[in-house]
Every structure is written in structure tokens, then in C-alpha cells.
Design a protein around this motif. Structure first.
Motif, PDB file in Angstrom:
ATOM      1  N   LEU A 114       0.648  -1.061   0.065  1.00  0.00           N
ATOM      2  CA  LEU A 114       0.006   0.048   0.106  1.00  0.00           C
ATOM      3  C   LEU A 114       0.720   1.146  -0.167  1.00  0.00           C
ATOM      4  N   TYR A 115       1.953   1.279   0.608  1.00  0.00           N
ATOM      5  CA  TYR A 115       2.981   2.367   0.498  1.00  0.00           C
ATOM      6  C   TYR A 115       3.725   2.279  -0.565  1.00  0.00           C
ATOM      7  N   ALA A 116       3.735   1.126  -1.518  1.00  0.00           N
ATOM      8  CA  ALA A 116       4.718   1.139  -2.653  1.00  0.00           C
ATOM      9  C   ALA A 116       4.838   2.398  -3.366  1.00  0.00           C
ATOM     10  N   GLY A 117       3.692   3.066  -3.757  1.00  0.00           N
ATOM     11  CA  GLY A 117       3.436   4.103  -4.550  1.00  0.00           C
ATOM     12  C   GLY A 117       4.707   5.406  -4.007  1.00  0.00           C
ATOM     13  N   MET A 118       4.351   5.695  -2.682  1.00  0.00           N
ATOM     14  CA  MET A 118       5.325   6.576  -1.757  1.00  0.00           C
ATOM     15  C   MET A 118       6.535   6.596  -1.836  1.00  0.00           C
ATOM     16  N   ASN A 119       7.048   4.995  -1.653  1.00  0.00           N
ATOM     17  CA  ASN A 119       8.339   4.557  -1.768  1.00  0.00           C
ATOM     18  C   ASN A 119       8.949   4.775  -3.021  1.00  0.00           C
ATOM     19  N   ARG A 120       8.124   4.301  -3.951  1.00  0.00           N
ATOM     20  CA  ARG A 120       8.729   4.751  -5.624  1.00  0.00           C
ATOM     21  C   ARG A 120       9.084   6.220  -5.621  1.00  0.00           C
ATOM     22  N   SER A 121       8.263   6.883  -5.339  1.00  0.00           N
ATOM     23  CA  SER A 121       8.240   8.568  -5.483  1.00  0.00           C
ATOM     24  C   SER A 121       9.400   9.244  -4.484  1.00  0.00           C
ATOM     25  N   MET A 122       9.658   8.505  -3.237  1.00  0.00           N
ATOM     26  CA  MET A 122      10.681   8.947  -2.510  1.00  0.00           C
ATOM     27  C   MET A 122      12.322   8.428  -3.178  1.00  0.00           C
ATOM     28  N   ASP A 123      12.142   7.197  -3.675  1.00  0.00           N
ATOM     29  CA  ASP A 123      13.357   6.971  -4.511  1.00  0.00           C
ATOM     30  C   ASP A 123      13.547   7.668  -5.561  1.00  0.00           C
ATOM     31  N   ASP A 124      12.521   8.248  -6.340  1.00  0.00           N
ATOM     32  CA  ASP A 124      12.785   9.312  -7.425  1.00  0.00           C
ATOM     33  C   ASP A 124      13.097  10.692  -6.979  1.00  0.00           C
ATOM     34  N   VAL A 125      12.914  10.904  -5.695  1.00  0.00           N
ATOM     35  CA  VAL A 125      13.290  12.238  -5.269  1.00  0.00           C
ATOM     36  C   VAL A 125      14.693  12.288  -4.711  1.00  0.00           C
ATOM     37  N   CYS A 126      14.827  11.094  -3.957  1.00  0.00           N
ATOM     38  CA  CYS A 126      16.185  10.937  -3.656  1.00  0.00           C
ATOM     39  C   CYS A 126      17.216  10.818  -4.857  1.00  0.00           C
ATOM     40  N   SER A 127      17.122  10.457  -5.673  1.00  0.00           N
ATOM     41  CA  SER A 127      17.995   9.890  -6.707  1.00  0.00           C
ATOM     42  C   SER A 127      18.558  11.361  -7.512  1.00  0.00           C
ATOM     43  N   GLY A 128      17.901  12.414  -7.295  1.00  0.00           N
ATOM     44  CA  GLY A 128      18.230  13.643  -7.786  1.00  0.00           C
ATOM     45  C   GLY A 128      19.193  14.350  -6.823  1.00  0.00           C
ATOM     46  N   TYR A 129      19.515  13.723  -5.661  1.00  0.00           N
ATOM     47  CA  TYR A 129      20.517  14.210  -4.769  1.00  0.00           C
ATOM     48  C   TYR A 129      21.748  13.624  -4.678  1.00  0.00           C
ATOM     49  N   SER A 130      22.878  14.276  -4.450  1.00  0.00           N
ATOM     50  CA  SER A 130      24.075  13.622  -4.213  1.00  0.00           C
ATOM     51  C   SER A 130      24.241  13.019  -2.967  1.00  0.00           C
ATOM     52  N   GLU A 131      24.998  12.056  -2.742  1.00  0.00           N
ATOM     53  CA  GLU A 131      25.438  11.373  -1.371  1.00  0.00           C
ATOM     54  C   GLU A 131      25.573  12.517  -0.372  1.00  0.00           C
ATOM     55  N   ALA A 132      26.532  13.507  -0.583  1.00  0.00           N
ATOM     56  CA  ALA A 132      26.633  14.378   0.586  1.00  0.00           C
ATOM     57  C   ALA A 132      25.255  14.907   0.957  1.00  0.00           C
ATOM     58  N   GLU A 133      24.512  15.452  -0.272  1.00  0.00           N
ATOM     59  CA  GLU A 133      23.143  16.042  -0.026  1.00  0.00           C
ATOM     60  C   GLU A 133      22.228  15.239   0.592  1.00  0.00           C
ATOM     61  N   LEU A 134      22.272  13.942   0.399  1.00  0.00           N
ATOM     62  CA  LEU A 134      21.364  13.223   1.223  1.00  0.00           C
ATOM     63  C   LEU A 134      21.757  12.938   2.600  1.00  0.00           C
ATOM     64  N   ASP A 135      22.871  12.868   2.912  1.00  0.00           N
ATOM     65  CA  ASP A 135      23.578  12.952   4.270  1.00  0.00           C
ATOM     66  C   ASP A 135      23.088  14.364   4.986  1.00  0.00           C
ATOM     67  N   LEU A 136      23.224  15.316   4.381  1.00  0.00           N
ATOM     68  CA  LEU A 136      22.764  16.484   5.035  1.00  0.00           C
ATOM     69  C   LEU A 136      21.146  16.621   5.522  1.00  0.00           C
ATOM     70  N   ILE A 137      20.381  16.033   4.226  1.00  0.00           N
ATOM     71  CA  ILE A 137      18.937  16.016   4.349  1.00  0.00           C
ATOM     72  C   ILE A 137      18.586  14.907   5.610  1.00  0.00           C
ATOM     73  N   SER A 138      19.195  13.861   5.642  1.00  0.00           N
ATOM     74  CA  SER A 138      18.826  12.842   6.684  1.00  0.00           C
ATOM     75  C   SER A 138      19.359  13.496   7.937  1.00  0.00           C
ATOM     76  N   GLY A 139      20.658  14.075   8.133  1.00  0.00           N
ATOM     77  CA  GLY A 139      20.673  14.522   9.446  1.00  0.00           C
ATOM     78  C   GLY A 139      19.892  15.779   9.945  1.00  0.00           C
ATOM     79  N   PHE A 140      19.132  16.601   8.803  1.00  0.00           N
ATOM     80  CA  PHE A 140      18.296  17.433   9.064  1.00  0.00           C
ATOM     81  C   PHE A 140      17.027  16.910   9.970  1.00  0.00           C
ATOM     82  N   LEU A 141      16.647  15.935   8.962  1.00  0.00           N
ATOM     83  CA  LEU A 141      15.161  15.241   9.342  1.00  0.00           C
ATOM     84  C   LEU A 141      15.331  14.441  10.665  1.00  0.00           C
ATOM     85  N   HIS A 142      16.625  13.952  10.810  1.00  0.00           N
ATOM     86  CA  HIS A 142      16.747  13.259  12.195  1.00  0.00           C
ATOM     87  C   HIS A 142      16.557  14.287  13.288  1.00  0.00           C
ATOM     88  N   ARG A 143      17.267  15.437  13.298  1.00  0.00           N
ATOM     89  CA  ARG A 143      17.241  16.425  14.101  1.00  0.00           C
ATOM     90  C   ARG A 143      15.817  17.002  14.096  1.00  0.00           C
TER      91      ARG A 143
END
Length: 158
Positions: A114-143
């Protein structure tokens, strides 16, 4: 003069982030409501099921604490989840008097679908960012999540 303009831009960006977080909260709430409706789960039951899946197996007391719900409410939630074969209650191997609750795998896969559509969309969104950017976003969301937990705890205590 430049520092004032920079401070204004930073304030505007901060406000924009807060607004985006509010919109995200609303959209995720609506998504969860739709998933719950398809799975025939109440919103609270879906939240508890997610907590059990992420942190389980859990005892009812721990689930009550993590969900911020009264133990009597948790009893009703677990009764419904067990009746509909989402979870099972088992004896705790370390304390035979205690009970642990775990998600049944076959039903968990149903929710993932049931969450597959959102998970695919998240994968698509994340694919547009570099590893460093994803690390920054992940840290921000964690905080931000930690700030939310602290604000929730403060309200619960006061």
C-alpha cells in the motif's frame, strides 16, 4: 548591510522550511489515513502497528509509552490488531509472565504494498541528490524528528 539581508534571507528560508514541514505532515497524515482505510485499520491502530514493526517485538507497556497512549487504549488496539491477524502476542522468553507483540510478516507485506507508490516517489526524489546532500537531508530530518519528540515530551509532562 549585507549581513542584514543575509539574515532576512535565512529567516525567509526557515519559514519556508517550516511551512513545507507542515505540508509534509498533512500529506503523510492523509496518506496514512488512506492506507489505513484500505487495510481496514483505524489511524491509531496503524500508528501502533508501525511502532511494533519498527521497534518490536514490544511489550504493551513499551508500546503505550512510544505511542503516547493510555495502557487501556493499547489493550483495545492490540485486541483489534490480533483479531484481524496483524500481530501476535507471545510470551517474553526472558520473563514468562510478560508478553511481547510482533507483526505477522504476511500482513506486513500487505502494508508495504500500500505504501509502494510513496516509496517509489521517495526513491525518485532521492535519486536527484548527491550522497553528501542526502547525508545533510538525513541529518536535518533526524534533528527535526528529535525536536518533535522533545516538544511532545514537554507537552505530555506539563
Amino acid at each position: 548591510m549585507k549581513s542584514r539581508e543575509a539574515a532576512r534571507r535565512k529567516r525567509r528560508l526557515t519559514v519556508a522550511i517550516k511551512e513545507s514541514m507542515r505540508e509534509l505532515s498533512i500529506q503523510l497524515s492523509l496518506l496514512n489515513h488512506q492506507v489505513g482505510a484500505r487495510a481496514k485499520l483505524k489511524d491509531t491502530d496503524l500508528d501502533c502497528l508501525d511502532l511494533i514493526a519498527r521497534f518490536g517485538p514490544l511489550g504493551p507497556t513499551e508500546l503505550s509509552r512510544r505511542a503516547g497512549l493510555h495502557p487501556a487504549t493499547i489493550t483495545g488496539v492490540l485486541d483489534r490488531l490480533e483479531r484481524d491477524r496483524w500481530v501476535t502476542r507471545e510470551r517474553d522468553p526472558d520473563d514468562r509472565r510478560a508478553v511481547r507483540v510482533r507483526v505477522l510478516r504476511e500482513r506486513g507485506a500487505e502494508l508495504l504494498g500500500l505504501y509502494a507508490g510513496m516509496n517509489r516517489s521517495m526513491d525518485d526524489v532521492c535519486s536527484g541528490y548527491s550522497e553528501a546532500e542526502l547525508d545533510l537531508i538525513s541529518g536535518f530530518l533526524h534533528r527535526v524528528a528529535e525536536a518533535g519528540r522533545q516538544a511532545t515530551d514537554e507537552l505530555a509532562e506539563g
